[in-house]
Design a protein around this motif. Structure first.
Motif, mmCIF file in Angstrom:
data_model
loop_
_atom_site.group_PDB
_atom_site.id
_atom_site.type_symbol
_atom_site.label_atom_id
_atom_site.label_comp_id
_atom_site.label_asym_id
_atom_site.label_seq_id
_atom_site.Cartn_x
_atom_site.Cartn_y
_atom_site.Cartn_z
ATOM 1 N N PRO A 165 0.698 -1.247 -0.109
ATOM 2 C CA PRO A 165 -0.020 0.104 0.091
ATOM 3 C C PRO A 165 0.864 1.308 -0.154
ATOM 4 C CG PRO A 165 0.094 -0.938 2.157
ATOM 5 C CD PRO A 165 0.736 -1.877 1.315
ATOM 6 N N THR A 166 1.849 1.379 0.294
ATOM 7 C CA THR A 166 2.935 2.379 0.226
ATOM 8 C C THR A 166 3.971 2.627 -0.592
ATOM 9 O OG1 THR A 166 4.531 1.446 1.818
ATOM 10 C CG2 THR A 166 2.729 2.379 2.988
ATOM 11 N N ASN A 167 3.690 1.879 -1.933
ATOM 12 C CA ASN A 167 4.954 1.704 -2.771
ATOM 13 C C ASN A 167 5.169 3.111 -3.397
ATOM 14 O OD1 ASN A 167 6.362 -0.465 -2.799
ATOM 15 N ND2 ASN A 167 5.577 -0.989 -4.672
ATOM 16 N N ASN A 168 3.927 3.744 -3.526
ATOM 17 C CA ASN A 168 3.983 5.097 -4.541
ATOM 18 C C ASN A 168 3.716 6.140 -3.746
ATOM 19 O OD1 ASN A 168 4.332 3.639 -6.935
ATOM 20 N ND2 ASN A 168 2.070 3.010 -6.977
ATOM 21 N N LEU A 169 3.798 5.909 -2.281
ATOM 22 C CA LEU A 169 3.402 7.329 -1.367
ATOM 23 C C LEU A 169 4.716 7.952 -0.964
ATOM 24 C CD1 LEU A 169 0.684 5.963 0.815
ATOM 25 C CD2 LEU A 169 0.237 6.951 -1.220
ATOM 26 N N ASP A 170 4.532 9.143 -1.006
ATOM 27 C CA ASP A 170 5.491 10.164 -0.306
ATOM 28 C C ASP A 170 5.557 9.876 1.199
ATOM 29 O OD1 ASP A 170 3.510 11.624 0.560
ATOM 30 O OD2 ASP A 170 3.584 13.048 -1.010
ATOM 31 N N ARG A 171 6.342 10.385 1.845
ATOM 32 C CA ARG A 171 6.979 10.479 3.440
ATOM 33 C C ARG A 171 5.392 10.613 4.109
ATOM 34 N NH1 ARG A 171 11.498 10.492 6.383
ATOM 35 N NH2 ARG A 171 12.609 10.167 4.265
ATOM 36 N N GLU A 172 4.715 11.571 3.612
ATOM 37 C CA GLU A 172 3.249 12.116 4.377
ATOM 38 C C GLU A 172 2.551 10.972 4.229
ATOM 39 O OE1 GLU A 172 -0.027 15.467 4.236
ATOM 40 O OE2 GLU A 172 2.017 15.965 3.334
ATOM 41 N N GLY A 499 29.491 -0.070 1.801
ATOM 42 C CA GLY A 499 30.716 -0.093 1.529
ATOM 43 C C GLY A 499 31.156 0.552 0.178
ATOM 44 N N TYR A 500 29.945 1.009 -0.319
ATOM 45 C CA TYR A 500 30.374 1.901 -1.879
ATOM 46 C C TYR A 500 31.142 3.116 -1.380
ATOM 47 C CZ TYR A 500 29.055 4.209 -6.212
ATOM 48 O OH TYR A 500 29.148 4.992 -7.320
ATOM 49 N N ASP A 501 32.311 3.236 -2.343
ATOM 50 C CA ASP A 501 33.216 4.424 -2.181
ATOM 51 C C ASP A 501 32.977 5.606 -3.165
ATOM 52 O OD1 ASP A 501 34.226 3.240 -4.349
ATOM 53 O OD2 ASP A 501 36.158 3.357 -3.588
ATOM 54 N N GLY A 502 31.767 5.428 -3.729
ATOM 55 C CA GLY A 502 31.547 6.460 -4.852
ATOM 56 C C GLY A 502 30.429 7.439 -4.232
ATOM 57 N N ALA A 503 29.938 8.242 -5.113
ATOM 58 C CA ALA A 503 29.047 9.534 -4.832
ATOM 59 C C ALA A 503 27.792 8.809 -5.018
ATOM 60 C CB ALA A 503 29.049 10.637 -5.449
ATOM 61 N N LEU A 504 26.593 9.212 -4.163
ATOM 62 C CA LEU A 504 25.158 8.675 -4.189
ATOM 63 C C LEU A 504 24.341 10.016 -4.298
ATOM 64 C CD1 LEU A 504 25.134 6.022 -1.732
ATOM 65 C CD2 LEU A 504 24.774 5.626 -4.039
ATOM 66 N N LEU A 505 23.347 9.804 -5.110
ATOM 67 C CA LEU A 505 22.194 10.734 -5.406
ATOM 68 C C LEU A 505 21.115 9.875 -5.318
ATOM 69 C CD1 LEU A 505 21.590 13.663 -5.671
ATOM 70 C CD2 LEU A 505 21.675 13.538 -8.276
ATOM 71 N N VAL A 506 20.285 10.218 -4.256
ATOM 72 C CA VAL A 506 19.176 9.143 -4.037
ATOM 73 C C VAL A 506 17.995 9.884 -3.716
ATOM 74 C CG1 VAL A 506 18.397 7.320 -2.582
ATOM 75 C CG2 VAL A 506 20.654 7.693 -2.840
ATOM 76 N N VAL A 507 16.931 9.249 -4.522
ATOM 77 C CA VAL A 507 15.290 9.647 -4.177
ATOM 78 C C VAL A 507 14.646 8.602 -3.696
ATOM 79 C CG1 VAL A 507 13.286 10.431 -5.301
ATOM 80 C CG2 VAL A 507 15.445 11.482 -5.968
ATOM 81 N N SER A 508 14.312 8.690 -2.599
ATOM 82 C CA SER A 508 13.522 7.713 -1.715
ATOM 83 C C SER A 508 12.711 8.237 -0.707
ATOM 84 C CB SER A 508 14.460 6.645 -1.087
ATOM 85 O OG SER A 508 13.983 5.586 -0.550
ATOM 86 N N HIS A 509 11.369 7.466 -0.547
ATOM 87 C CA HIS A 509 10.472 7.812 0.651
ATOM 88 C C HIS A 509 10.762 6.740 1.953
ATOM 89 C CE1 HIS A 509 8.676 11.004 -1.789
ATOM 90 N NE2 HIS A 509 8.145 10.152 -2.647
ATOM 91 N N ASP A 510 11.640 5.786 1.415
ATOM 92 C CA ASP A 510 11.938 4.630 2.525
ATOM 93 C C ASP A 510 12.950 5.401 3.578
ATOM 94 O OD1 ASP A 510 12.758 2.707 4.003
ATOM 95 O OD2 ASP A 510 12.676 1.262 2.285
#
Length: 525
Positions: A165-172, A499-510
């Motif tokens: 039920p929360t797959n497509n939902l934002d944090r709110e 353990g990843y030593d690169g840069a991360l740009l993440v979009v996630s509501h999790d």
């Protein structure tokens, strides 16, 4: 505690003949139960069996008559509205006619004047404040999910079935669903990998290839019990390995003793001194005894091998998926990305990104936050060059890999092996097979077509094709990477990214996923 749902001797297979359940006996009480399991374990199929949408090959399903189900994707009807979700269109139209003075006496007798207020309260309970006549097609996926959930609860069913039920939902929206579930007093079965949502469950039922297991308590309790099981399974595997080695040692000793006796018998036969009839009788007895001992040793070896195979299978079912990422070698001071006063969007008249400046240097970890519709995916399109900015500049200095929700990097007409070699032309067959195997695509699974995979399997394949490289890209861009991953894969991804030593740009509501990434910064849209 009386059962709300009872499954007795349930057996079901997939269309290609793969068994999902065999003689499954399981019951769900009048409580909120989280249904978990690896992708492909049959969670959604079990819900369809409970609703009667599917018929089992054998066994029986007993469920209350008044049940409702929320699917993973709420598709809007071409002309549908929120009122249609509540099956309240005619009743609301009657009230409109009554207010306009166009209703007859019979209509007025049937009018439910409290209906609009009750619909509004149900929507607010799910964190949504919109009029009931608004078209579903005008809402975001998360808003449609919330509206559908509000309509289900409004119906006051005996059993509530929720599939992610929360797959497509934002944090709110996720918070609103969690609060609704916590306040639900009836029976509910919730398929989810949302750990925050699962913390509000009364029990967890896990589906594996070995069957179904019920754990009393919420997600934290379930994980603690699973760790105890994992420790026990590892001990069982070690004990089974020792038992097989001991059985082999004893079999070897027995074979060596028999060989020595046989040599002694042949020597005595050649030397003579005993009547031939006695020597032949001893030979027959020795061969009979040797055959019996050989059969006994073979039986014991087979038992030891079976015990070892069973212990190994149980451990593989319980043990979390392991993902390892090779070093990228990104220097700390290297400029990775710079956005300078960027404005952009798909509608030039109303750009969703306005005058945004951002720089990523070295192995920084940055999350993009914002409600649905705030421009997170648009920003990623600007960064990766899929969308040109209307104003400003985007300067991307390093190779990158983008994993979006729809896994656009995978060619659906190719096998997983073919996709890996296409995306990693420098790799050979052995490297492709090894990388895919690390993400649990072993042997013939590497030859499966990408379009035959489930959502979670596609994302796992995308991770294998990017993170499985000998030298991964210095920048990983992740757009809702956990949306279709099961719990084990999500936790394995977290461990790998740690353990990843690169840069991360993440979009996630999790929120749980973001907490474990040790972020350096958050950009709020």
């Amino acid at each position: 505690m009386p059962a709300s749902v009872t499954l007795s001797g349930l057996s079901h297979t997939t269309p290609d003949g793969t068994p999902l359940f065999t003689g499954l006996n399981l019951s769900f009480g009048p409580e909120c139960t989280g249904l978990v399991g690896r992708n492909g374990s049959g969670k959604t199929t079990l819900l369809r069996l409970i609703t009667g949408e599917l018929a089992p090959q054998s066994g029986s399903v007993h469920a209350p008559p008044r049940l409702v189900v929320l699917r993973q994707d709420v598709e809007p009807a071409p002309m549908g509205s929120i009122a249609d979700l509540f099956h309240a269109g005619p009743a609301l139209a009657l009230l409109d006619r009554a207010e306009a003075g166009l209703a007859g006496a019979d209509d007025l007798a049937q009018a439910d004047w409290t209906l609009p207020a009750r619909i509004e309260a149900a929507l607010l309970r799910c964190g949504l404040s919109v009029p009931p006549d608004i078209p579903l097609a005008s809402l975001s996926g998360g808003q449609r999910t919330r509206a559908a959930l509000a309509a289900l609860v409004f119906a006051e069913p005996d059993l509530l079935l929720l599939d992610e039920p929360t797959n497509n939902l934002d944090r709110e929206g996720r918070r609103a669903v969690a609060e609704l579930i916590r306040g639900w007093r009836g029976a509910a079965i919730v398929v989810s990998h949302d750990r925050e949502l699962l913390e509000g469950m009364d029990a967890i039922v896990e589906l594996t290839s070995l069957g179904a297991t019920r754990y009393g308590g919420n997600y934290s309790t379930y994980r603690a019990l699973k760790q105890v099981e994992l420790d026990a399974a590892r001990r069982d595997l070690a004990d089974a390995g020792k038992a097989r080695a001991e059985t082999r040692r004893r079999a070897q000793q027995a074979a060596e003793r028999k060989a020595r006796k046989d040599r002694a018998g042949r020597h005595l036969h050649l030397k003579g001194g005993q009547p031939r009839i006695i020597l032949d009788a001893w030979k027959d007895q020795a061969e009979a005894a040797g055959g019996a001992h050989l059969r006994l040793r073979e039986a014991r070896m087979a038992e030891a091998e079976d015990a070892l195979a069973l212990a190994r299978e149980k451990l593989e079912v319980i043990e979390p998926l392991q993902m390892r990422i090779a070093p990228t070698g990104l220097p700390p001071g290297r400029l990775v990305l710079r956005l300078d006063h960027v404005t952009g969007g798909h509608d030039p008249a109303r750009p969703v990104i306005r005058n945004l400046s951002l720089a990523i240097t070295g192995p920084e970890r940055i999350a993009i936050h914002g409600p649905n519709g705030s421009g997170k995916t648009t920003l990623l399109a600007l960064v990766t060059g899929r969308l040109a900015p209307l104003q400003g500049t985007v300067d991307l200095r390093v190779p990158f890999a983008l994993l979006d929700q729809h896994l656009g990097l995978l060619d659906p007409g190719l096998t997983l092996r073919g996709n890996f070699l296409r995306l990693n032309p420098q790799a050979d067959e052995n490297q492709a097979r090894a990388a895919l195997a690390r993400f649990r695509f072993r042997a013939d699974d590497a030859l499966r077509q990408a379009d035959s995979l489930s959502g979670g399997e596609r994302l796992r394949a995308g991770l294998a094709c990017t993170l499985g490289q000998a030298v991964p890209p210095p920048l990983l861009i992740l757009d809702e990477p956990t949306n279709h991953l099961d719990l084990d894969a999500t936790e394995a991804l977290e461990a790998a990214l740690a353990g990843y030593d690169g840069a991360l740009l993440v979009v996630s509501h999790d929120a749980a996923f973001l907490d474990r990434l040790a972020l350096d910064r958050t950009v709020r849209l």
